[in-house]
Design a protein around this motif. Structure first.
Motif, mmCIF file in Angstrom:
data_model
loop_
_atom_site.group_PDB
_atom_site.id
_atom_site.type_symbol
_atom_site.label_atom_id
_atom_site.label_comp_id
_atom_site.label_asym_id
_atom_site.label_seq_id
_atom_site.Cartn_x
_atom_site.Cartn_y
_atom_site.Cartn_z
ATOM 1 N N GLY A 189 72.691 -37.156 4.353
ATOM 2 C CA GLY A 189 74.091 -37.177 3.954
ATOM 3 C C GLY A 189 74.932 -36.148 4.687
ATOM 4 N N ASP A 190 74.324 -35.004 5.023
ATOM 5 C CA ASP A 190 75.069 -33.987 5.779
ATOM 6 C C ASP A 190 75.385 -34.487 7.191
ATOM 7 O OD1 ASP A 190 75.040 -32.233 3.635
ATOM 8 O OD2 ASP A 190 73.249 -31.171 4.336
ATOM 9 N N PRO A 248 75.384 -43.116 12.453
ATOM 10 C CA PRO A 248 75.022 -43.187 13.875
ATOM 11 C C PRO A 248 75.306 -44.575 14.471
ATOM 12 C CG PRO A 248 73.238 -42.227 12.600
ATOM 13 C CD PRO A 248 74.249 -42.729 11.620
ATOM 14 N N GLU A 249 75.666 -44.602 15.740
ATOM 15 C CA GLU A 249 75.987 -45.849 16.425
ATOM 16 C C GLU A 249 74.831 -46.853 16.341
ATOM 17 O OE1 GLU A 249 77.948 -48.814 18.003
ATOM 18 O OE2 GLU A 249 78.910 -46.913 17.496
ATOM 19 N N ALA A 250 73.593 -46.354 16.453
ATOM 20 C CA ALA A 250 72.434 -47.263 16.393
ATOM 21 C C ALA A 250 72.358 -47.970 15.037
ATOM 22 C CB ALA A 250 71.143 -46.503 16.674
ATOM 23 N N ALA A 251 72.688 -47.279 13.954
ATOM 24 C CA ALA A 251 72.680 -47.896 12.627
ATOM 25 C C ALA A 251 73.836 -48.880 12.493
ATOM 26 C CB ALA A 251 72.758 -46.828 11.543
ATOM 27 N N ASP A 281 68.465 -47.766 4.245
ATOM 28 C CA ASP A 281 69.372 -46.741 3.728
ATOM 29 C C ASP A 281 70.591 -46.574 4.640
ATOM 30 O OD1 ASP A 281 67.734 -46.301 1.540
ATOM 31 O OD2 ASP A 281 66.779 -44.519 2.386
ATOM 32 N N TRP A 282 70.368 -46.508 5.963
ATOM 33 C CA TRP A 282 71.488 -46.377 6.890
ATOM 34 C C TRP A 282 72.382 -47.619 6.827
ATOM 35 C CZ3 TRP A 282 73.723 -42.344 8.462
ATOM 36 C CH2 TRP A 282 73.034 -41.206 8.880
ATOM 37 N N ILE A 283 71.776 -48.799 6.790
ATOM 38 C CA ILE A 283 72.559 -50.038 6.746
ATOM 39 C C ILE A 283 73.462 -50.050 5.520
ATOM 40 C CG2 ILE A 283 72.371 -52.547 6.410
ATOM 41 C CD1 ILE A 283 69.792 -52.327 8.186
ATOM 42 N N SER A 284 72.967 -49.507 4.416
ATOM 43 C CA SER A 284 73.760 -49.483 3.184
ATOM 44 C C SER A 284 74.993 -48.590 3.313
ATOM 45 C CB SER A 284 72.902 -49.012 2.002
ATOM 46 O OG SER A 284 72.710 -47.609 2.037
ATOM 47 N N ARG A 285 75.014 -47.732 4.303
ATOM 48 C CA ARG A 285 76.129 -46.794 4.490
ATOM 49 C C ARG A 285 77.213 -47.352 5.421
ATOM 50 N NH1 ARG A 285 76.725 -44.104 0.690
ATOM 51 N NH2 ARG A 285 77.817 -42.513 1.876
#
Length: 179
Positions: A47-48, A56-59, A92-96
């Motif tokens: 989260g930080d 991130p661009e990859a996500a 988790d990243w996709i959910s963001r």
């Protein structure tokens, strides 16, 4: 007519993983499609990091690929009776990412694992995560390839006719969902 867009996601980063072999078989069984393989080589969710630099661009790319796909197939290996860290981290990243990439996306989860249950626990956990992401999970008999180290031949093809037929049935159902 343009080809359907099929997104494949392997919960293993290893190039020669059994789950990548299983995804190749799934893509073949799905039939003509433009296939994109998701890259899960992402930083650990933090989260930080997100607050400091954004997603991130990859996500963001991964989420965009999912959103643009007609259908998604995820192969979920099982590590220590659970979902792999790589796959959970990607979800988790996709959910963001804005726009709920998985919302109403026709999705099938399959598994190959060394153990005798073929990744059943990892598949259950992956399905649970995808439910929260609002994926449209297709019902059907689970594709669980047990003893994966003996399940594929030297060319990466499934040896067992029953497993091939089950996978073909799942992919035919997925294709029918989006055709």
């Amino acid at each position: 007519m343009t080809n359907l867009k099929l997104m494949t996601i392997s919960g293993s980063l290893r190039k020669g993983s059994y789950n990548r072999m299983l995804l190749a078989e799934a893509a073949e069984a799905f039939g003509p499609a433009d296939v994109t393989e998701g890259d899960l080589n992402l930083p650990l969710y933090d989260g930080d990091l997100e607050a400091e630099s954004g997603v991130p661009e990859a996500a963001q790319t991964l989420a965009r690929q999912i959103k643009d796909a007609d259908a998604v197939v995820i192969s979920a290996p099982e590590y220590n009776k659970g979902i792999t860290g790589v796959l959970k981290n990607a979800l988790d990243w996709i959910s963001r990412v804005e726009g709920a990439a998985f919302r109403d996306k026709p999705t099938v989860v399959i598994s190959a694992a060394a153990g005798r249950t073929g990744g059943e626990t990892a598949q259950f956990m992956t399905l649970s995560c995808l439910t929260q992401l609002q994926a449209r999970l297709l019902p059907g008999t689970s594709v669980l390839i047990a003893g994966a180290m003996n399940a594929f031949d030297e060319t990466g093809k499934l040896k067992d006719n029953t497993s091939r037929k089950l996978l073909a049935t799942r992919m035919e159902a997925l294709r029918a969902e989006v055709s």
